[in-house]
Design an enzyme around this catalytic site. Structure first.
Site, short mmCIF file in Angstrom:
data_model
loop_
_atom_site.label_atom_id
_atom_site.label_comp_id
_atom_site.label_asym_id
_atom_site.label_seq_id
_atom_site.Cartn_x
_atom_site.Cartn_y
_atom_site.Cartn_z
N ASP A 114 -0.03 10.98 -0.82
CA ASP A 114 -1.12 11.96 -0.81
C ASP A 114 -2.44 11.28 -0.46
O ASP A 114 -2.50 10.06 -0.28
CB ASP A 114 -1.20 12.67 -2.17
CG ASP A 114 -1.70 11.76 -3.29
OD1 ASP A 114 -1.64 10.51 -3.14
OD2 ASP A 114 -2.14 12.28 -4.32
N TRP A 149 0.85 -1.20 0.00
CA TRP A 149 0.00 0.00 0.00
C TRP A 149 0.88 1.24 0.00
O TRP A 149 2.07 1.17 0.28
CB TRP A 149 -0.93 0.02 1.22
CG TRP A 149 -2.19 0.78 0.95
CD1 TRP A 149 -2.55 1.99 1.46
CD2 TRP A 149 -3.26 0.39 0.10
NE1 TRP A 149 -3.78 2.38 0.99
CE2 TRP A 149 -4.23 1.41 0.14
CE3 TRP A 149 -3.49 -0.73 -0.70
CZ2 TRP A 149 -5.42 1.35 -0.60
CZ3 TRP A 149 -4.67 -0.80 -1.43
CH2 TRP A 149 -5.61 0.23 -1.37
N GLU A 151 -3.57 8.40 -2.45
CA GLU A 151 -2.72 7.22 -2.31
C GLU A 151 -2.03 6.84 -3.62
O GLU A 151 -1.90 5.68 -3.97
CB GLU A 151 -3.55 6.03 -1.79
CG GLU A 151 -4.26 6.37 -0.48
CD GLU A 151 -5.13 5.24 0.05
OE1 GLU A 151 -5.12 5.03 1.27
OE2 GLU A 151 -5.81 4.58 -0.76
#
Length: 398
Positions: free
Chosen positions: A126, A84, A129
């Protein structure tokens, strides 16, 4: 786990069944504002208590690789360990702002101490993502949290106030670099998605979430007005659904405003990559923006319309067909901006089901909901707009 708020109940295409720190804190902040406005609902009190418990739990997790900057957690309270875009350091700041409103100083200190240590680091993600660098939305959240945290610490006689103020001052100076005539979303890009223009609606969200009237990037500041107008002009011709100028609400034909997405080059379609779509929460934010812009003039003694606001009013006039009366008085300006805000509320209504189901996005051609269903942030953004409208109507009537 009690207190874990899923971004959406959708578990596939897309899988949003996680508790994002940012989304949860924004929704809980809206619940607090709803209660502050005099609404009473015992279920919300229970939800807040559970959220506090969940917050304390995730703050204590040693398994979080990115510490308090971990973007999201499983609904059972464990850390998401898949790939992620981390760290995301706006979330702890927004959470700290919510916890301050509840007076939970120990919980607040954990997040503020973390922010004070990391705010200057390049490489964070940000809010979409996708990009790494120094981000306007993130820094605005951190600045507001550290500033309010310093004030809270001073009231408590906590010497940490000096450190928080020093960090807030550093962020304030850094934020000056985002003003390029319009506010750019990222500087010192260091990874992730590149090739974006300097127009991104996270700037609008930052102005709404973290500023008050009279501040450098508040809703009525010339540079924010110019930024809003710039992306309205870009988004208007992008989506087929913007060709529809009217909708029917309870049997009444009403005009609708422009549906707006994240940024012009967006390719995320809610389930994969192709062409980006308009977003419900951002279009609701445009409604809130115009209501808040009108409220910024509530205490004015005279009507002063700068060139930036005049340009925004002229751009909106064809949607209402009554722009000639704008400059008569403060009340007429506020009434005009109320009508403009209603354009965007009508747009949201057009693409929201009769059962009030909200999605993350609307298909750019058909207007039907797309992507994550029941996105909690979509509901919170629309509620925030409704609260701002209520306050504006009261100001006009008084």
């Amino acid at each position: 786990m009690a207190g874990a708020m899923c971004a959406s109940p959708s578990r596939s295409r897309p899988d949003y069944y996680y508790a994002w720190t940012r989304d949860s804190a924004l929704v809980m902040s809206e619940i607090l504002s709803w209660l502050d406005d005099g609404h009473v609902d015992g279920r919300l009190d229970i939800a807040l208590d559970s959220y506090v418990g969940f917050t304390r739990h995730v703050q204590s997790l040693d398994s979080a690789v990115y510490g308090l900057g971990e973007a999201k957690f499983h609904m059972n309270g464990t850390v998401f360990t898949g790939s992620w875009c981390n760290a995301q350091t706006d979330g702890p700041a927004i959470r700290a702002l919510a916890m301050m409103r509840l007076g939970l100083w120990k919980t607040v200190r954990s997040d503020l101490d973390y922010i004070e240590r990391v705010w200057w680091r390049n490489g964070g993600c940000d809010i979409w993502e996708e990009s790494r660098g120094l981000h306007f939305y993130t820094l605005m959240a951190q600045h507001r949290a550290l500033r309010e945290g310093a004030q809270a610490a001073q009231r408590r006689g906590d010497p940490v106030a000096e450190r928080y103020l020093e960090a807030a001052t550093g962020i304030e100076k850094l934020l000056e670099r985002f003003n390029h005539g319009v506010v750019v979303p990222t500087i010192e890009w260091s990874g992730g998605l590149d090739g974006k223009s300097d127009l991104d609606t996270q700037v609008l969200l930052a102005a709404l979430h973290f500023t008050e009237v009279g501040e450098a990037y508040s809703v009525e500041s010339p540079v924010i007005i110019s930024t809003v107008l710039a992306f309205l002009r870009r988004f208007e011709p992008m989506y087929d659904i913007n060709r529809v100028a009217f909708t029917d609400i309870y049997g009444v034909r009403v005009p609708v405003g422009v549906a707006v997405g994240r940024y012009p080059e967006d390719v995320y379609n809610g389930v994969g990559s192709s062409r980006g779509n308009p977003w419900s929460l951002i279009t609701s934010a445009l409604a809130e923006y115009h209501y808040r812009l009108a409220l910024a003039y509530a205490d004015s003694e005279e009507l002063v319309v700068g060139p930036e606001l005049a340009a925004l009013l002229r751009w909106s006039a064809p949607y209402l067909n009554n722009g000639d009366e704008v400059l008569d008085s403060l009340v007429s300006l506020q009434s005009y901006l109320l009508a403009v805000g209603d354009l965007y509320m009508a747009r949201v209504a057009r693409h929201t089901g009769r059962d009030h189901t909200m999605y993350e996005q609307w298909n750019r051609r058909t207007g039907f909901g797309q992507g994550a269903i029941h996105l909690t942030w979509s509901y919170a953004a629309h509620t925030a707009a409704a609260r701002a409208r209520e306050k504006l109507v009261e100001a006009i009537n008084n």
